[in-house]
Scaffold this active site. Sequence first.
Site, PDB file in Angstrom:
ATOM      1  N   THR A 190      41.904  45.739  29.781  1.00 32.29           N
ATOM      2  CA  THR A 190      41.926  44.433  30.443  1.00 32.29           C
ATOM      3  C   THR A 190      40.607  43.701  30.212  1.00 32.29           C
ATOM      4  O   THR A 190      40.563  42.493  30.076  1.00 32.29           O
ATOM      5  CB  THR A 190      42.153  44.600  31.965  1.00 32.29           C
ATOM      6  OG1 THR A 190      43.250  45.482  32.198  1.00 32.29           O
ATOM      7  CG2 THR A 190      42.427  43.274  32.628  1.00 32.29           C
ATOM      8  N   ARG A 228      36.331  50.762  28.070  1.00 30.58           N
ATOM      9  CA  ARG A 228      35.694  51.488  29.183  1.00 30.58           C
ATOM     10  C   ARG A 228      36.008  52.961  29.082  1.00 30.58           C
ATOM     11  O   ARG A 228      37.156  53.359  28.959  1.00 30.58           O
ATOM     12  CB  ARG A 228      36.181  50.959  30.524  1.00 30.58           C
ATOM     13  CG  ARG A 228      35.666  49.575  30.767  1.00 30.58           C
ATOM     14  CD  ARG A 228      35.923  49.089  32.170  1.00 30.58           C
ATOM     15  NE  ARG A 228      35.614  47.664  32.208  1.00 30.58           N
ATOM     16  CZ  ARG A 228      35.848  46.874  33.231  1.00 30.58           C
ATOM     17  NH1 ARG A 228      36.401  47.360  34.316  1.00 30.58           N
ATOM     18  NH2 ARG A 228      35.533  45.600  33.175  1.00 30.58           N
ATOM     19  N   LYS A 277      32.055  45.046  26.117  1.00 32.97           N
ATOM     20  CA  LYS A 277      33.007  43.957  25.960  1.00 32.97           C
ATOM     21  C   LYS A 277      32.396  42.918  25.027  1.00 32.97           C
ATOM     22  O   LYS A 277      31.195  42.676  25.073  1.00 32.97           O
ATOM     23  CB  LYS A 277      33.278  43.331  27.318  1.00 32.97           C
ATOM     24  CG  LYS A 277      34.310  42.225  27.284  1.00 32.97           C
ATOM     25  CD  LYS A 277      34.743  41.852  28.687  1.00 32.97           C
ATOM     26  CE  LYS A 277      33.712  40.996  29.380  1.00 32.97           C
ATOM     27  NZ  LYS A 277      34.312  40.144  30.424  1.00 32.97           N
ATOM     28  N   ASP A 329      29.085  43.877  37.790  1.00 33.71           N
ATOM     29  CA  ASP A 329      28.593  42.930  36.789  1.00 33.71           C
ATOM     30  C   ASP A 329      28.563  41.493  37.282  1.00 33.71           C
ATOM     31  O   ASP A 329      28.326  40.570  36.494  1.00 33.71           O
ATOM     32  CB  ASP A 329      29.412  43.039  35.496  1.00 33.71           C
ATOM     33  CG  ASP A 329      30.871  42.708  35.703  1.00 33.71           C
ATOM     34  OD1 ASP A 329      31.373  42.896  36.830  1.00 33.71           O
ATOM     35  OD2 ASP A 329      31.529  42.251  34.750  1.00 33.71           O
ATOM     36  N   ASP A 336      30.853  39.372  38.481  1.00 35.08           N
ATOM     37  CA  ASP A 336      31.889  38.361  38.284  1.00 35.08           C
ATOM     38  C   ASP A 336      32.896  38.295  39.426  1.00 35.08           C
ATOM     39  O   ASP A 336      33.690  37.364  39.503  1.00 35.08           O
ATOM     40  CB  ASP A 336      32.582  38.514  36.918  1.00 35.08           C
ATOM     41  CG  ASP A 336      33.154  39.893  36.687  1.00 35.08           C
ATOM     42  OD1 ASP A 336      33.094  40.741  37.592  1.00 35.08           O
ATOM     43  OD2 ASP A 336      33.666  40.128  35.563  1.00 35.08           O
ATOM     44  N   ARG A 337      32.877  39.294  40.319  1.00 33.66           N
ATOM     45  CA  ARG A 337      33.805  39.249  41.461  1.00 33.66           C
ATOM     46  C   ARG A 337      33.077  38.848  42.732  1.00 33.66           C
ATOM     47  O   ARG A 337      31.862  39.019  42.838  1.00 33.66           O
ATOM     48  CB  ARG A 337      34.429  40.623  41.699  1.00 33.66           C
ATOM     49  CG  ARG A 337      35.218  41.129  40.541  1.00 33.66           C
ATOM     50  CD  ARG A 337      35.904  42.402  40.935  1.00 33.66           C
ATOM     51  NE  ARG A 337      36.655  42.927  39.809  1.00 33.66           N
ATOM     52  CZ  ARG A 337      37.638  43.793  39.917  1.00 33.66           C
ATOM     53  NH1 ARG A 337      37.973  44.256  41.108  1.00 33.66           N
ATOM     54  NH2 ARG A 337      38.277  44.210  38.861  1.00 33.66           N
ATOM     55  N   GLU A 381      41.859  35.295  40.288  1.00 31.04           N
ATOM     56  CA  GLU A 381      42.693  36.486  40.294  1.00 31.04           C
ATOM     57  C   GLU A 381      42.633  37.133  41.670  1.00 31.04           C
ATOM     58  O   GLU A 381      41.620  37.044  42.365  1.00 31.04           O
ATOM     59  CB  GLU A 381      42.199  37.493  39.259  1.00 31.04           C
ATOM     60  CG  GLU A 381      42.307  37.018  37.829  1.00 31.04           C
ATOM     61  CD  GLU A 381      42.053  38.160  36.852  1.00 31.04           C
ATOM     62  OE1 GLU A 381      43.033  38.749  36.384  1.00 31.04           O
ATOM     63  OE2 GLU A 381      40.872  38.461  36.586  1.00 31.04           O
ATOM     64  N   GLU A 382      43.699  37.856  41.999  1.00 30.26           N
ATOM     65  CA  GLU A 382      43.768  38.538  43.295  1.00 30.26           C
ATOM     66  C   GLU A 382      42.703  39.616  43.440  1.00 30.26           C
ATOM     67  O   GLU A 382      42.424  40.080  44.534  1.00 30.26           O
ATOM     68  CB  GLU A 382      45.162  39.134  43.508  1.00 30.26           C
ATOM     69  CG  GLU A 382      45.696  40.034  42.387  1.00 30.26           C
ATOM     70  CD  GLU A 382      44.908  41.272  42.128  1.00 30.26           C
ATOM     71  OE1 GLU A 382      44.501  41.903  43.123  1.00 30.26           O
ATOM     72  OE2 GLU A 382      44.688  41.620  40.947  1.00 30.26           O
ATOM     73  N   SER A 383      42.129  40.054  42.311  1.00 30.53           N
ATOM     74  CA  SER A 383      41.154  41.136  42.329  1.00 30.53           C
ATOM     75  C   SER A 383      39.747  40.633  42.648  1.00 30.53           C
ATOM     76  O   SER A 383      38.768  41.283  42.309  1.00 30.53           O
ATOM     77  CB  SER A 383      41.158  41.837  40.973  1.00 30.53           C
ATOM     78  OG  SER A 383      40.972  40.876  39.935  1.00 30.53           O
TER      79      SER A 383
HETATM   80  C1  VG1 Z   1      41.263  44.674  36.938  1.00 31.82           C
HETATM   81  C2  VG1 Z   1      41.798  43.508  37.751  1.00 31.82           C
HETATM   82  C3  VG1 Z   1      41.826  42.255  36.903  1.00 31.82           C
HETATM   83  C4  VG1 Z   1      40.433  41.983  36.334  1.00 31.82           C
HETATM   84  C5  VG1 Z   1      39.940  43.198  35.591  1.00 31.82           C
HETATM   85  C6  VG1 Z   1      38.514  43.037  35.117  1.00 31.82           C
HETATM   86  O1  VG1 Z   1      42.119  44.933  35.856  1.00 31.82           O
HETATM   87  O2  VG1 Z   1      43.079  43.796  38.246  1.00 31.82           O
HETATM   88  O3  VG1 Z   1      42.278  41.179  37.687  1.00 31.82           O
HETATM   89  O4  VG1 Z   1      40.465  40.888  35.469  1.00 31.82           O
HETATM   90  O5  VG1 Z   1      39.975  44.349  36.437  1.00 31.82           O
HETATM   91  O6  VG1 Z   1      37.678  42.733  36.188  1.00 31.82           O
HETATM   92  P1  VG1 Z   1      43.199  46.132  35.868  1.00 31.82           P
HETATM   93  O7  VG1 Z   1      43.811  46.122  34.514  1.00 31.82           O
HETATM   94  O8  VG1 Z   1      42.470  47.365  36.231  1.00 31.82           O
HETATM   95  O9  VG1 Z   1      44.176  45.769  36.966  1.00 31.82           O
HETATM   96  V1  VG1 Z   1      36.097  43.200  36.168  1.00 31.82           V
HETATM   97  O10 VG1 Z   1      35.396  42.635  37.469  1.00 31.82           O
HETATM   98  O11 VG1 Z   1      36.249  44.675  35.714  1.00 31.82           O
HETATM   99  O12 VG1 Z   1      35.392  42.547  34.821  1.00 31.82           O
HETATM  100 CO    CO Z   2      33.441  42.662  37.242  1.00 33.70          CO
END
Ligand code: VG1
Ligand code: CO
Length: 544
Positions: free
Chosen positions: A19, A23, A127, A280, A282-283, A364-366
């Site tokens: 995603t 990693r 990345k 990092d 971004d959240r 995003e919901e995350s």
């Molecule tokens: C998770 C989240 C997704 C986000 C991604 C990277 O992915 O659900 O919304 O974009 O992490 O975020 P996944 O495939 O594990 O659901 V971050 O803050 O790691 O750069």
């Molecule tokens: Co992040």
Amino acid sequence: MTQIVTVPTTPFDGQAPGTSGLRKKVKVFQQPGYAENFIQSVFDVVERAPGAVLVIGGDGRYHNRTVIQQAIRMAAANGYARVLVGQGGILSTPAASHVIRKYKASGGLILSASHNPAGPDEDFGIKYNIANGGPAPESVTGAMLERTRVIDRWLTVEAPDVDLDTLGETAVRGLTVQVLDPVADYADLMETLFDFDAIRKVVASGFTMRMDSMSAVTGPYAVEILERRLGFAPGTVVNAVPLEDFGGHHPDPNLIHAKELYDLMMSEDAPDIGAASDGDGDRNLIIGRGRFITPSDSLAMLAANIEIAPAYRGRLAGIARSMPTSAAADRVAEALGVPCFETPTGWKFFGNLLDAGKVTICGEESAGTGSDHVREKDGLWAVLLWLNVLAVRGISVDDLAREHWARFGRNYYARHDFEGIATEGANALMDGLKAQLADLPGKTFGPLTVQVADSFSYTDPVDGSVSANQGIRVLFEDGSRIVMRLSGTGTQGATLRLYLERYEPSFGDLDADTGVMLQAQIAAAEAIAGIVAHTGRTAPDVIT
Ligand code: VG1
Ligand code: CO
């Protein structure tokens, strides 16, 4: 002449960017040639002119400095003219995005595994972001993966390590390495977007906050912006020093991992607003006094108020959200008469929409929210937008939430994560779901009747590219829904994410318990997917 050293190599399995980049466990990255193979595969396929500029920076986690030194030597051998690297090897993900854009780099390597824990036995990640500052789109990550499968050499130079702690320029075999202040450019950008005077005024009159940087990358950024430039009291930012193991924290800003902040915000001693960010940067997590704001709601509430911030006045073009994110933002878009786009999970899918000027804010919901100021989600940006809105409107977080729901209705929402489950069970569960899709419509589960069931496929409205298989959606006749997909960021086994959502109109019950409101959807998910049988888990590991 630069003496290029060609090192023969053979491919490693499983170097597929997920995603958000590649990693793996640190131990995997420490294998000789592992990081080099991946970085060379990136350099072999990405677009760049001779003499290109490359940005390198990371979240400061364990192994960051090692990979930065490797990448610098490889950049020298691969014809880059200049590398910009954050002092101490630090650049938050949004700051890296900004630096790429500001200095017209051809791209950047962001070294992070984001919210995954750090340390010798934990996770690392790499990345690549392209020239617009955003994550490489699937066409590019696909090419990288192909390259990793056939790679037979990587290029480097013999040169000593660069001093990453001193600002200034060093020559590395024909490459100029510039160590820059990781905070200054980003903090300056934030000042151009928001009404810092308005925020300073409410801070001076007693508005308080706590920002938990979770011993990860945002500490220096938050101290500079919140304490130095906006005047919040020293100590407002806690866990402000980035540590190589994040102090043992799991820097995922949610109610489980930012529990201390949550407890404070629910107590008598709560400041006006509490916020946290991830590894990092971004959240973001936003909690008002006595009021948790779900990330999906935060996106909707910010979108509804974004034009209050100076840089966004009169220019909300559209809103985008990832598919599993709640439809709260859709209602705002409808009310404001702007389009709303639904993309697959992962920030890379927002890049084209932002570049084309179709959307101004995305989320995003995350716990990721961001705008067209960079091409990444941006934790501190979201915090500052909240501060700007609250300061100008003179309203509390809780009152703003109530006002929002009274106008738009409320999307009750939760995500259940089943982490580190066996890959076979996870795949069997998803296969089982796919096999049922055609038969589900019309079936009832308790009070719910299935209206539509599908596997989400996205056609990018800008370049027409198609991304299929992006999660299973089951939509019920009452407008509620469940979504299931497997995580693409984990490093151990599989993680199943179950997303649950139910809309309550403005005249309905707007102050109920989320778990109670979603009971029927939770039961339907178990009945349809057989989560207990496939995962061996009777309860999720994390509920957010
Ligand atoms: C998770 C989240 C997704 C986000 C991604 C990277 O992915 O659900 O919304 O974009 O992490 O975020 P996944 O495939 O594990 O659901 V971050 O803050 O790691 O750069
Ligand atoms: Co992040």
